[in-house]
Design a protein around this motif. Structure first.
Motif, PDB file in Angstrom:
ATOM      1  N   VAL A  56       5.895  14.941 -12.734  1.00 10.10           N
ATOM      2  CA  VAL A  56       4.849  14.072 -12.171  1.00 10.10           C
ATOM      3  C   VAL A  56       4.701  12.796 -13.002  1.00 10.10           C
ATOM      4  O   VAL A  56       5.022  12.774 -14.198  1.00 10.10           O
ATOM      5  N   LYS A  57       4.199  11.760 -12.355  1.00  4.82           N
ATOM      6  CA  LYS A  57       3.859  10.509 -13.026  1.00  4.82           C
ATOM      7  C   LYS A  57       2.439  10.110 -12.622  1.00  4.82           C
ATOM      8  O   LYS A  57       1.986  10.461 -11.534  1.00  4.82           O
ATOM      9  N   GLY A  58       1.788   9.367 -13.487  1.00 11.39           N
ATOM     10  CA  GLY A  58       0.444   8.877 -13.154  1.00 11.39           C
ATOM     11  C   GLY A  58       0.525   7.726 -12.165  1.00 11.39           C
ATOM     12  O   GLY A  58       1.312   6.811 -12.347  1.00 11.39           O
ATOM     13  N   ILE A  59      -0.276   7.786 -11.104  1.00 13.10           N
ATOM     14  CA  ILE A  59      -0.233   6.733 -10.083  1.00 13.10           C
ATOM     15  C   ILE A  59      -1.625   6.184  -9.758  1.00 13.10           C
ATOM     16  O   ILE A  59      -1.780   5.427  -8.808  1.00 13.10           O
ATOM     17  N   GLY A  60      -2.637   6.571 -10.515  1.00 11.87           N
ATOM     18  CA  GLY A  60      -4.016   6.289 -10.101  1.00 11.87           C
ATOM     19  C   GLY A  60      -4.354   4.831  -9.926  1.00 11.87           C
ATOM     20  O   GLY A  60      -5.233   4.484  -9.149  1.00 11.87           O
ATOM     21  N   GLU A  61      -3.702   3.952 -10.645  1.00 17.33           N
ATOM     22  CA  GLU A  61      -4.151   2.559 -10.655  1.00 17.33           C
ATOM     23  C   GLU A  61      -3.267   1.626  -9.831  1.00 17.33           C
ATOM     24  O   GLU A  61      -3.661   0.518  -9.493  1.00 17.33           O
ATOM     25  N   GLY A  62      -2.036   2.087  -9.550  1.00 20.31           N
ATOM     26  CA  GLY A  62      -1.020   1.190  -8.992  1.00 20.31           C
ATOM     27  C   GLY A  62      -1.447   0.455  -7.747  1.00 20.31           C
ATOM     28  O   GLY A  62      -1.124  -0.729  -7.579  1.00 20.31           O
ATOM     29  N   GLY A  63      -2.170   1.139  -6.859  1.00 20.91           N
ATOM     30  CA  GLY A  63      -2.558   0.497  -5.600  1.00 20.91           C
ATOM     31  C   GLY A  63      -3.280  -0.812  -5.812  1.00 20.91           C
ATOM     32  O   GLY A  63      -3.207  -1.724  -4.982  1.00 20.91           O
ATOM     33  N   ALA A  64      -3.999  -0.929  -6.947  1.00 18.25           N
ATOM     34  CA  ALA A  64      -4.801  -2.134  -7.197  1.00 18.25           C
ATOM     35  C   ALA A  64      -4.039  -3.198  -7.975  1.00 18.25           C
ATOM     36  O   ALA A  64      -4.572  -4.270  -8.227  1.00 18.25           O
ATOM     37  N   ILE A  65      -2.810  -2.904  -8.368  1.00 13.42           N
ATOM     38  CA  ILE A  65      -2.078  -3.837  -9.230  1.00 13.42           C
ATOM     39  C   ILE A  65      -1.335  -4.908  -8.419  1.00 13.42           C
ATOM     40  O   ILE A  65      -1.432  -6.097  -8.698  1.00 13.42           O
ATOM     41  N   ALA A  66      -0.590  -4.458  -7.416  1.00 15.52           N
ATOM     42  CA  ALA A  66       0.366  -5.354  -6.762  1.00 15.52           C
ATOM     43  C   ALA A  66      -0.201  -6.248  -5.650  1.00 15.52           C
ATOM     44  O   ALA A  66       0.368  -7.307  -5.378  1.00 15.52           O
TER      45      ALA A  66
END
Lengths: 279, 787
Positions: free
Chosen positions: B726-736
């Protein structure tokens, strides 16, 4: 964000409301729908001794259908117009504009009289009712007076209310069948306050040609004789006659200095006119 | 994968209460005798505090700094060299340094009465010049936020990896790019309920917190209490995004008074406090230059970045987490040979800048991805061609980049190509050749980032902030009826951990997830943890739960083997049972035997029973790197300046997804916030440091009609270092999104030669950019004519 302590009254008729308003020893505030006043109370921008809720007054929810006009009680809600609980005499103009006011929850409670008296320059009623040539009727203990909607607003958040007076009704003229109208507002998101409003009406049978530029810093800019902007209303495409320089000049003359604001308002009016043939 | 295990899109266990309005948030808590608190806050951004006058009628209901004897200010240092320390007073004394700073605490039977008391307090303030512009704040003539520093810089950092080698590149593109100050906007604001439990001799403090254990540590320091004297309970939390990771002076105030006043106290932040005094974030400024060859190959990036850190260093992340991180993450997912970056964390008379979902990455991604599109325009290439030339390739993985970030795995070019294929770039380029019937301009833009998540000891020990994450612990305990209890120190503020961590335990033990209960959000019941931040819960708490569940499996196997009269080496755990060569026993039977029929067990039984608390660290703790490519199709109205998002595609890779539906939810929410950054959200200040938005009428958030339904596609490249990959994905949606939308807008405006380089991209900024470009064009024409 909690209001100061205040008393609350809900009179049953206009006379009783006027009696409460007459008490000079108190700071009295009328509440019609509370959609603007509520937050202002919470932020303590308004700190009344007495809040008079006028939504229990039957007369203010009444509609009187006359030969050439319709009289709407001040506490008719935006949703009453939107849902056609009030007969439409404006070829769809009022119901259409009502649908775009803020959000449905606001429209359920917010009232036409309340909105006009709150006198927010970006409010929809102010612009469209000025365009239609509507009038407001005010009543005080010593009698009443009727003035055009655009004159009722003195400036941002300031209505022409004399001490002890209240708005009781709005009179909207009936449009003829050949009338055409258009309305355009620029908002950054659904339900947000407008940044620019354009509205116009041509009613050749009644000899009316009016244009309004709203959502300014203050009162809407009313062009009561707008044939030079929108023509006589008989052409197929009204927008072809639109003179954007004349509109820009009218806006500049009214004191709007910022060129981007001016551009946005001119475009809003032109788009209102463009919408006429799809209306 | 089983129906309930890792990889299953299970409906959430917590939805039953949350969707029916039966959650319990701080604002729902009612304690007998509880009184409300309202604060007197500074109306000025910068002023000397003189006399504070309290009318006699309010005596005993108002508390000021003079009352807080022995209470220490909030101090969050960074171990980075040159960091200047700020002390955030609990209640102001001598000076206020931001609008909204606490001056006095007022108590009433209701919040309205507490506000009445606050309105009676008079404060003499002697206004000082406000420091409101982070760039001017660095000039020698600037007023000072903290006089004894001698300047306004919390921290300056510098890194240079052979930038001179890039100076002869044929393409050199420089831009000034910036993101507005924002206010995080969780649906639930902050709130605290506090009382003194005389039986337990404990201060009990309910607060919606992402990191209850860190709040306890910070509070113990400020109030001079033992950890054992403090219990932090974080009930249901209605969104955090970073704001609820911070120790607030309000928490300290309530804790202090609750120990003395004999009744519970409550403070519920209202939206005006939240917007003007609390949740600020994101304000970045970049002067960035890209050097490239004509084919788009990057030769180097040179950057000066400034972050407006506000008045104080907030606990525990400090005032320089953002700016100092900028230098290390600016290179993004790219491989290039030369790099220079100087950063400043600047103190101003505004609220402290707080880490918001994506932290520094949203600004960094905006700056880098916008400059790459500018490079593409300069080189006459498609933007994706420039990216494909420079993205780290899958065969290079694992890859150590120019700032020593260790990318664990991934195929970045594949993500970008898939996203562009979903949007059909060719068709859009064709469409752009013809005018749109409505007169608008169509633009397509994309951005790609990688997101370091769940980074641990080796990374954070270098920052030297008050907390460094180590092993993440979990407790797993089989209950006497064969259910499973999990206890973790991280806390959900919307991440669905009651479901996802149960799925992890189910994957290993096969116990039905209806019988797996997650206990979190209470320091009394859970192992110490730095909490929920840095997209770390799936990796760290997930890893801890997996490790503890394996311990339970081992313990259960031994008891099960005894009951089956089999060799422990011959049994296995499956479907909630211990299965041997000749039969099986359920966890229920095993638990019943351990707890209630010990006479059936031999003397040699493992005394640990069916309970384990154990820690977890990934094989490498330098972090997982999830990544995503975002592509936006927009229509820009060049007359009014409106921007509409017509289509949005996301291809993301979060390694193994524990619950894909939950991951999609994270992405949707992040996208909404990213759209806010791109187009709507802006906390403006005037020259006296006054925030200009105090309600959601002034501070615009995207609503349901402004957020399109994105098309989301997943890749699953496993991390080699974590449980299940697994990888952490919690913040990515708000980055790009700000970068993708920004590039799309600039693509649409190419016919005008206009470029937007500041978020949010408001109608006014669109029109100003068009206006500036047309002025530039006519000036150019005049020059040509003159020549």
């Amino acid at each position: 964000m909690k209001p100061v302590n205040f008393d609350y009254a809900r009179p049953a008729d206009v006379g009783a409301a006027l009696a409460l308003l007459a008490d000079d020893s108190l700071s009295v505030k009328l509440m019609a729908g509370g959609q603007s006043l509520g937050p202002m109370l919470n932020m303590r921008l308004v700190q009344p001794d007495l809040l008079v809720d006028i939504t229990g007054i039957e007369e203010l929810k009444r509609v009187e259908d006359r030969a050439n006009e319709i009289v709407l009680g001040a506490c008719i809600t935006h949703a009453d117009i939107e849902d056609l609980r009030v007969p439409d005499v404006t070829c769809g103009a009022l119901p259409s504009v009502a649908r775009g006011i803020a959000y449905r929850a606001v429209r359920n409670r917010g009232t036409m009289g309340g909105s006009l008296t709150h006198a927010d320059p970006s409010a929809d009623w102010l612009s469209i009712l000025s365009t239609l040539g509507a009038k407001v009727t005010l009543r005080g203990r010593s009698g009443g007076r009727t003035i055009p909607v655009e004159d009722y607003m003195l400036g941002a958040l300031e209505a022409d209310l004399r001490p002890g007076e209240m708005l009781v009704s709005i009179t909207v003229p009936k449009l003829s069948r050949s009338a055409r109208w258009g309305y355009y507002k620029s908002c950054r998101k659904t339900g947000e306050f407008a940044h620019a409003i354009g509205a116009f009406l041509v009613d050749p049978d009644r000899g009316v040609s009016r244009a309004v530029i709203g959502a300014t810093e203050s009162r809407p800019i009313v062009i009561a004789e707008a044939t030079h902007l929108v023509g006589d209303g008989k052409a197929e495409r009204l927008d072809l006659a639109f003179d954007s320089h004349a509109a820009g000049a009218a806006i500049e003359a009214a004191g709007m200095a910022d060129p981007i604001d001016r551009q946005t308002h001119v475009v809003a009016l032109r788009r209102a006119i463009e919408r006429a043939h799809t209306a | 994968m089983t129906e309930q295990g890792v990889g299953a899109s299970l409906l959430r266990k917590e939805d039953d209460r949350l969707l029916r309005g039966r959650g319990q948030f701080v604002g729902d808590i009612r304690l007998a005798g509880m009184k409300d608190v309202a604060f007197v806050r500074s109306p000025l951004a910068h002023a000397k505090v003189g006399e504070i006058r309290i009318p006699d009628s309010c005596r005993g209901q108002v508390f000021t700094a003079a009352d807080l004897e022995g209470v220490k200010p909030i101090v969050a240092v960074s171990g980075l060299a040159g960091f200047k320390v700020s002390e955030q007073p609990i209640l102001a004394f001598e000076k206020v340094r931001q609008v909204g700073e606490l001056i006095a605490m007022c108590v009433g039977d209701t919040r309205a009465k507490a506000e009445d008391v606050a309105a009676c307090v008079e404060v003499d303030l002697d206004e000082l010049p406000a420091v409101h512009d982070m760039i001017k704040a660095r000039e020698a003539a600037s007023a000072l936020v903290h006089e004894h520093w001698g300047d306004n810089v919390f921290l300056e950092t510098f890194v240079d990896v052979g930038i001179e080698a890039a100076f002869d590149a044929p393409i050199k593109v420089s831009r000034e790019i910036s993101t507005a100050r924002q206010s995080m906007a969780p649906m639930e604001g902050r709130g605290t309920v506090a009382y003194w439990d005389s039986r337990m001799e404990q201060l009990v403090l309910y607060t919606g917190s992402q990191m209850p254990h860190i709040v306890r540590t910070g509070l113990a320091e400020c109030l001079g209490l033992d950890h054992a004297q403090i219990r932090i309970i974080s009930p249901d939390v209605g969104g955090g995004f970073g704001y609820k990771g911070i120790l607030l002076p309000e928490d300290v105030c309530l804790g202090w008074l609750a120990m003395r006043c004999g009744h519970p106290l409550r403070w519920i932040e209202d939206r005006r406090e939240h917007l003007t005094a609390g949740a600020n974030c994101r304000e970045h400024h970049y002067r960035i230059t890209a050097y490239a060859d004509r084919d788009g190959k990057l030769r180097g990036i040179d950057c000066e970045a400034t972050v407006d850190s506000g008045a104080y260093s907030s606990y525990p992340f400090s005032a320089c987490l953002e700016a100092a991180q900028v230098a290390s993450i600016l290179p993004g997912p790219y491989d290039f040979p030369a790099y220079r970056c100087r950063t400043w964390s600047v103190a101003t008379n505004k609220c402290p800048i707080l880490p918001y979902r994506g932290v520094a990455r949203t600004g960094v991604c905006y700056a880098l991805e916008l400059i790459l599109d500018a490079v593409a325009r300069e080189a006459g290439l498609e933007p994706h061609e420039v990216r494909l030339k420079n993205l780290v390739k899958p065969e290079q993985m694992p890859f150590d980049n120019i700032t020593k970030k260790h990318f664990d795995s991934g195929d970045y070019p594949e993500a970008l190509e898939r996203a562009l294929a979903a949007m059909d770039l060719k068709a859009i380029r064709e469409r752009q050749k013809h005018p749109e019937p409505d007169g608008r301009l169509i633009g397509i833009g994309h951005s790609i980032y990688c997101e370091q998540a769940a980074h641990g000891t080796s990374v954070y020990s270098g920052w030297g902030i008050p907390m460094v994450p180590g092993h993440e612990q979990a407790t797993a305990r089989v209950t006497p009826d064969g259910g499973l209890e999990l206890r973790v120190g991280v806390h959900s503020h919307g991440q669905s951990m009651e479901t996802t961590l149960a799925q992890v335990a189910h994957e290993i033990l096969g116990i039905d997830i209806a019988k797996i209960k997650l206990v979190h959000g209470d320091t009394e019941y859970t192992p110490y943890s730095t909490g929920s931040w840095g997209s770390r819960c799936a990796v760290m708490a997930g890893g801890a739960v997996a490790t503890a569940s394996r311990e339970i499996a081992g313990l259960a196997k031994r008891i099960g083997a005894h009951l089956l009269q089999a060799d422990p080496n011959d049994v296995e755990v499956a479907h909630g049972k211990v299965v041997g060569p000749t039969g099986s026993v359920t966890f229920e039977e095993i638990a019943h035997t351990w707890y209630l029929r010990p006479q059936d067990l031999p003397m040699s039984v493992d005394p640990r029973g069916l309970e384990s608390t154990i820690g977890f660290k990934p094989v490498r703790d330098s972090g997982t790197f999830s990544y995503a490519a975002h592509v936006a199709l927009v229509a820009v109205d060049p007359e009014i300046g409106d921007i509409e998002i017509l289509d949005y595609v996301i291809v993301e890779d979060g390694g193994k997804l524990i619950n894909p539906m939950v991951v999609d939810g994270q992405i949707y929410g992040g996208l909404a916030q990213g759209i806010g950054t791109a187009l709507y959200e802006e906390m403006n200040f005037d020259a006296s440091g006054q925030p200009l938005a105090s309600t959601f009428a002034d501070y615009l958030l995207p609503g349901p009609t402004e957020v399109p339904a994105p098309r989301v596609d997943h890749m699953e490249t496993l991390s080699p270092y974590t449980e299940f990959g697994v990888k952490g994905i919690g913040e990515g949606g708000a980055i790009a999104p700000p970068a993708a939308i920004g590039n799309a807008v600039n693509d649409a405006l190419r016919p005008y030669g206009a470029e937007l380089l500041r978020s949010p991209m408001t109608p006014r900024r669109v029109l100003e950019a068009i206006c500036a470009a047309s002025k530039e064009k006519s000036a150019e024409a005049e020059r040509e004519e003159a020549a």
